[in-house]
Design a protein around this motif. Structure first.
Motif: not given
Length: 155
Positions: A27-34
């Motif tokens: 699985x390829x997942x992403x997360x963002x913060x600022x």
């Protein structure tokens, strides 16, 4: 030799295929913060988490390591059979830690498809799955920042 034995000898027997092996699932997942963006690769393994080539167990600073390990601690046994390889870019160390945390949490939810785990994470901290939309306000003219103005003199 009879004709039957000659035709049998000429035809090589097909090798039997082994039973279908378990599919390699990634699985390829992403997360963002600022301004930090984390991309995580989730696959079957032994519970290892690697962030930018550094194992999570020796990652410094400590507060960032604790933040990134929260989804793994909350998932309990479910996370122990998965490997996470996370690459994070942009932002500061805490923004990167929270982006990696979000990527790991999203990967766990997507892999396990567990609504129970999803509810547990949302009750613990909603920003683990739902991003924080706040961004830095752009600077304007007439002052050093977005809101602050130059001091005004009347005399």
């Amino acid at each position: 030799m009879s004709e039957e034995t000659q035709t049998q000898a000429a035809k090589p027997e097909k090798a039997e295929k082994p039973e279908k092996a378990e599919k390699r699932r990634i699985l390829l997942v992403s997360g963002k913060r600022k301004t930090a963006i984390a991309r995580a690769i989730v696959k079957n393994g032994s519970g290892n988490a690697i962030i930018n080539g550094i194992p999570l167990g020796v990652f410094a600073p400590d507060i960032a390591r604790v933040k990134m390990s929260e989804p793994l601690v909350l998932s309990g046994e479910r996370g122990k059979s998965l490997d996470f390889n996370v690459k994070v870019a942009g932002g500061g160390f805490m923004g990167q830690a929270e982006a990696a945390r979000m990527a790991i949490a999203k990967g766990l939810i997507a892999w396990t498809r567990s609504s129970e785990l999803r509810k547990l994470m949302i009750n613990y901290d909603r920003t683990m799955l739902a991003g924080d939309p706040r961004r830095k306000e752009p600077k304007k003219f007439g002052g050093p920042g977005a809101r602050r103005r130059e001091q005004k003199s009347y005399r």
